[in-house]
Design a protein around this motif. Structure first.
Motif, PDB file in Angstrom:
ATOM      1  N   GLU A 270      32.121  49.841  30.514  1.00  0.00           N
ATOM      2  CA  GLU A 270      31.699  50.810  29.492  1.00  0.00           C
ATOM      3  C   GLU A 270      32.808  51.165  28.508  1.00  0.00           C
ATOM      4  O   GLU A 270      32.541  51.417  27.335  1.00  0.00           O
ATOM      5  CB  GLU A 270      31.217  52.105  30.160  1.00  0.00           C
ATOM      6  CG  GLU A 270      30.001  51.945  31.012  1.00  0.00           C
ATOM      7  CD  GLU A 270      29.744  53.177  31.848  1.00  0.00           C
ATOM      8  OE1 GLU A 270      28.686  53.802  31.645  1.00  0.00           O
ATOM      9  OE2 GLU A 270      30.594  53.519  32.704  1.00  0.00           O
ATOM     10  N   ASP A 271      34.035  51.190  28.978  1.00  0.00           N
ATOM     11  CA  ASP A 271      35.151  51.570  28.104  1.00  0.00           C
ATOM     12  C   ASP A 271      35.765  50.366  27.388  1.00  0.00           C
ATOM     13  O   ASP A 271      36.788  50.481  26.730  1.00  0.00           O
ATOM     14  CB  ASP A 271      36.223  52.331  28.883  1.00  0.00           C
ATOM     15  CG  ASP A 271      36.930  51.481  29.926  1.00  0.00           C
ATOM     16  OD1 ASP A 271      36.493  50.327  30.182  1.00  0.00           O
ATOM     17  OD2 ASP A 271      37.920  51.963  30.507  1.00  0.00           O
ATOM     18  N   GLY A 272      35.162  49.173  27.539  1.00  0.00           N
ATOM     19  CA  GLY A 272      35.654  47.966  26.888  1.00  0.00           C
ATOM     20  C   GLY A 272      36.618  47.152  27.728  1.00  0.00           C
ATOM     21  O   GLY A 272      37.038  46.072  27.315  1.00  0.00           O
ATOM     22  N   THR A 273      36.985  47.643  28.899  1.00  0.00           N
ATOM     23  CA  THR A 273      37.886  46.903  29.775  1.00  0.00           C
ATOM     24  C   THR A 273      37.230  45.605  30.204  1.00  0.00           C
ATOM     25  O   THR A 273      36.082  45.600  30.646  1.00  0.00           O
ATOM     26  CB  THR A 273      38.247  47.732  31.027  1.00  0.00           C
ATOM     27  OG1 THR A 273      38.858  48.946  30.620  1.00  0.00           O
ATOM     28  CG2 THR A 273      39.186  46.972  31.959  1.00  0.00           C
ATOM     29  N   ARG A 274      37.964  44.526  30.063  1.00  0.00           N
ATOM     30  CA  ARG A 274      37.474  43.213  30.494  1.00  0.00           C
ATOM     31  C   ARG A 274      37.971  42.938  31.906  1.00  0.00           C
ATOM     32  O   ARG A 274      39.164  43.065  32.174  1.00  0.00           O
ATOM     33  CB  ARG A 274      37.947  42.134  29.522  1.00  0.00           C
ATOM     34  CG  ARG A 274      37.271  42.251  28.181  1.00  0.00           C
ATOM     35  CD  ARG A 274      37.834  41.261  27.189  1.00  0.00           C
ATOM     36  NE  ARG A 274      37.050  41.214  25.989  1.00  0.00           N
ATOM     37  CZ  ARG A 274      37.252  42.007  24.937  1.00  0.00           C
ATOM     38  NH1 ARG A 274      38.210  42.902  24.954  1.00  0.00           N
ATOM     39  NH2 ARG A 274      36.490  41.902  23.872  1.00  0.00           N
TER      40      ARG A 274
ATOM     41  N   ALA B  17      36.862  35.562  41.373  1.00  0.00           N
ATOM     42  CA  ALA B  17      37.193  34.691  40.244  1.00  0.00           C
ATOM     43  C   ALA B  17      38.689  34.461  40.139  1.00  0.00           C
ATOM     44  O   ALA B  17      39.137  33.342  39.869  1.00  0.00           O
ATOM     45  CB  ALA B  17      36.660  35.291  38.940  1.00  0.00           C
ATOM     46  N   VAL B  18      39.482  35.510  40.354  1.00  0.00           N
ATOM     47  CA  VAL B  18      40.930  35.362  40.251  1.00  0.00           C
ATOM     48  C   VAL B  18      41.458  34.462  41.360  1.00  0.00           C
ATOM     49  O   VAL B  18      42.281  33.578  41.117  1.00  0.00           O
ATOM     50  CB  VAL B  18      41.635  36.736  40.262  1.00  0.00           C
ATOM     51  CG1 VAL B  18      43.142  36.573  40.278  1.00  0.00           C
ATOM     52  CG2 VAL B  18      41.203  37.555  39.051  1.00  0.00           C
ATOM     53  N   PHE B  19      40.965  34.642  42.574  1.00  0.00           N
ATOM     54  CA  PHE B  19      41.381  33.760  43.671  1.00  0.00           C
ATOM     55  C   PHE B  19      40.990  32.318  43.358  1.00  0.00           C
ATOM     56  O   PHE B  19      41.776  31.388  43.565  1.00  0.00           O
ATOM     57  CB  PHE B  19      40.765  34.210  44.999  1.00  0.00           C
ATOM     58  CG  PHE B  19      41.477  35.373  45.616  1.00  0.00           C
ATOM     59  CD1 PHE B  19      42.486  35.181  46.540  1.00  0.00           C
ATOM     60  CD2 PHE B  19      41.154  36.678  45.258  1.00  0.00           C
ATOM     61  CE1 PHE B  19      43.160  36.259  47.114  1.00  0.00           C
ATOM     62  CE2 PHE B  19      41.819  37.762  45.814  1.00  0.00           C
ATOM     63  CZ  PHE B  19      42.820  37.546  46.742  1.00  0.00           C
ATOM     64  N   ASN B  20      39.802  32.115  42.815  1.00  0.00           N
ATOM     65  CA  ASN B  20      39.355  30.768  42.454  1.00  0.00           C
ATOM     66  C   ASN B  20      40.207  30.179  41.336  1.00  0.00           C
ATOM     67  O   ASN B  20      40.489  28.980  41.338  1.00  0.00           O
ATOM     68  CB  ASN B  20      37.886  30.782  42.035  1.00  0.00           C
ATOM     69  CG  ASN B  20      36.956  31.017  43.198  1.00  0.00           C
ATOM     70  OD1 ASN B  20      37.327  30.851  44.353  1.00  0.00           O
ATOM     71  ND2 ASN B  20      35.738  31.428  42.897  1.00  0.00           N
TER      72      ASN B  20
ATOM     73  N   THR C 259      49.981  48.886  42.070  1.00  0.00           N
ATOM     74  CA  THR C 259      48.960  49.852  42.455  1.00  0.00           C
ATOM     75  C   THR C 259      47.777  49.880  41.496  1.00  0.00           C
ATOM     76  O   THR C 259      46.707  50.339  41.859  1.00  0.00           O
ATOM     77  CB  THR C 259      49.549  51.269  42.591  1.00  0.00           C
ATOM     78  OG1 THR C 259      50.186  51.619  41.361  1.00  0.00           O
ATOM     79  CG2 THR C 259      50.536  51.348  43.731  1.00  0.00           C
ATOM     80  N   ASN C 260      47.936  49.384  40.282  1.00  0.00           N
ATOM     81  CA  ASN C 260      46.828  49.373  39.324  1.00  0.00           C
ATOM     82  C   ASN C 260      46.173  48.003  39.203  1.00  0.00           C
ATOM     83  O   ASN C 260      45.413  47.768  38.280  1.00  0.00           O
ATOM     84  CB  ASN C 260      47.312  49.834  37.942  1.00  0.00           C
ATOM     85  CG  ASN C 260      47.713  51.282  37.964  1.00  0.00           C
ATOM     86  OD1 ASN C 260      47.065  52.094  38.596  1.00  0.00           O
ATOM     87  ND2 ASN C 260      48.788  51.600  37.286  1.00  0.00           N
ATOM     88  N   PHE C 261      46.482  47.104  40.113  1.00  0.00           N
ATOM     89  CA  PHE C 261      45.904  45.765  40.069  1.00  0.00           C
ATOM     90  C   PHE C 261      44.400  45.792  40.280  1.00  0.00           C
ATOM     91  O   PHE C 261      43.635  45.274  39.491  1.00  0.00           O
ATOM     92  CB  PHE C 261      46.515  44.896  41.176  1.00  0.00           C
ATOM     93  CG  PHE C 261      47.511  43.918  40.666  1.00  0.00           C
ATOM     94  CD1 PHE C 261      47.109  42.791  39.988  1.00  0.00           C
ATOM     95  CD2 PHE C 261      48.849  44.123  40.874  1.00  0.00           C
ATOM     96  CE1 PHE C 261      48.024  41.874  39.524  1.00  0.00           C
ATOM     97  CE2 PHE C 261      49.772  43.220  40.422  1.00  0.00           C
ATOM     98  CZ  PHE C 261      49.366  42.090  39.741  1.00  0.00           C
ATOM     99  N   ASN C 262      43.985  46.352  41.372  1.00  0.00           N
ATOM    100  CA  ASN C 262      42.593  46.314  41.793  1.00  0.00           C
ATOM    101  C   ASN C 262      41.787  47.394  41.090  1.00  0.00           C
ATOM    102  O   ASN C 262      42.149  48.555  41.136  1.00  0.00           O
ATOM    103  CB  ASN C 262      42.527  46.502  43.307  1.00  0.00           C
ATOM    104  CG  ASN C 262      41.267  45.974  43.895  1.00  0.00           C
ATOM    105  OD1 ASN C 262      40.414  45.439  43.210  1.00  0.00           O
ATOM    106  ND2 ASN C 262      41.134  46.135  45.194  1.00  0.00           N
TER     107      ASN C 262
ATOM    108  N   ALA D 276      41.346  41.407  32.973  1.00  0.00           N
ATOM    109  CA  ALA D 276      41.393  40.002  32.580  1.00  0.00           C
ATOM    110  C   ALA D 276      42.720  39.612  31.948  1.00  0.00           C
ATOM    111  O   ALA D 276      43.159  38.473  32.091  1.00  0.00           O
ATOM    112  CB  ALA D 276      40.240  39.687  31.622  1.00  0.00           C
ATOM    113  N   GLU D 277      43.390  40.535  31.278  1.00  0.00           N
ATOM    114  CA  GLU D 277      44.643  40.176  30.608  1.00  0.00           C
ATOM    115  C   GLU D 277      45.765  39.819  31.576  1.00  0.00           C
ATOM    116  O   GLU D 277      46.779  39.258  31.180  1.00  0.00           O
ATOM    117  CB  GLU D 277      45.092  41.255  29.625  1.00  0.00           C
ATOM    118  CG  GLU D 277      45.355  42.597  30.241  1.00  0.00           C
ATOM    119  CD  GLU D 277      44.173  43.561  30.137  1.00  0.00           C
ATOM    120  OE1 GLU D 277      44.401  44.758  30.308  1.00  0.00           O
ATOM    121  OE2 GLU D 277      43.038  43.110  29.912  1.00  0.00           O
ATOM    122  N   MET D 278      45.583  40.113  32.863  1.00  0.00           N
ATOM    123  CA  MET D 278      46.632  39.744  33.814  1.00  0.00           C
ATOM    124  C   MET D 278      46.626  38.248  34.116  1.00  0.00           C
ATOM    125  O   MET D 278      47.641  37.690  34.493  1.00  0.00           O
ATOM    126  CB  MET D 278      46.540  40.556  35.107  1.00  0.00           C
ATOM    127  CG  MET D 278      45.224  40.480  35.845  1.00  0.00           C
ATOM    128  SD  MET D 278      44.895  39.001  36.786  1.00  0.00           S
ATOM    129  CE  MET D 278      45.764  39.272  38.259  1.00  0.00           C
TER     130      MET D 278
END
Length: 105
Positions: free
Chosen positions: A27-31, A37-40, A80-83, A99-101
Motif C-alpha cells: 500500500e505504501d509503494g514498498t516493493r 523468491a529471494v532464496f530461489n 533487523t529490518n531485513f524481514n 526488492a532493492e536489497m
C-alpha cells in the motif's frame, strides 16, 4: 504494540534471467520479493536458524555466514529490518524482503 501490516495492492512475478521471482507492491509503494523468491534467486535452500557455528544473528540464512558480515553490515546494518511481514492481496500474512536489497547482495 498493535502494528498494522501493510497489504499488497499488486502481486506478480519478476523475471530475471531464467528466474521467476514472486513479488508484490504494498500500500505504501514498498516493493517486496517473497522470502521464497529471494532464496530461489540465490539458489539457496531454506533452513532454520543455526544453533551454533559461524552464523550471524538476525540475518536471513542466504547471507548469514560470518565471513560475509563485514560486507553485508556495510549495506544493511544489523539485519533487523531485513524481514518484512505484510498481507497478501487475499489477506494472508506473508514474509518478504525489500526488492532493492537483491541487486545490493
Amino acid at each position: 504494540m498493535d502494528e498494522r501490516l501493510l497489504k499488497a495492492t499488486h502481486s506478480g512475478k519478476l523475471v530475471i534471467g531464467e528466474k521467476r521471482l514472486n513479488c508484490a507492491v504494498l500500500e505504501d509503494g514498498t516493493r517486496i520479493l517473497t522470502s521464497t523468491a529471494v532464496f530461489n534467486a540465490f539458489d539457496r535452500p531454506r533452513r532454520g536458524m543455526a544453533k551454533s557455528g559461524p552464523r550471524a544473528v538476525n540475518m536471513p540464512s542466504f547471507i548469514d555466514a560470518k565471513n560475509l558480515q563485514p560486507y553485508i553490515q556495510n549495506s544493511f546494518g544489523d539485519g533487523t529490518n531485513f524481514n518484512i511481514k505484510y498481507l497478501s492481496k487475499t489477506g494472508v500474512e506473508m514474509q518478504g524482503y525489500k526488492a532493492e536489497m537483491l541487486p545490493i547482495i
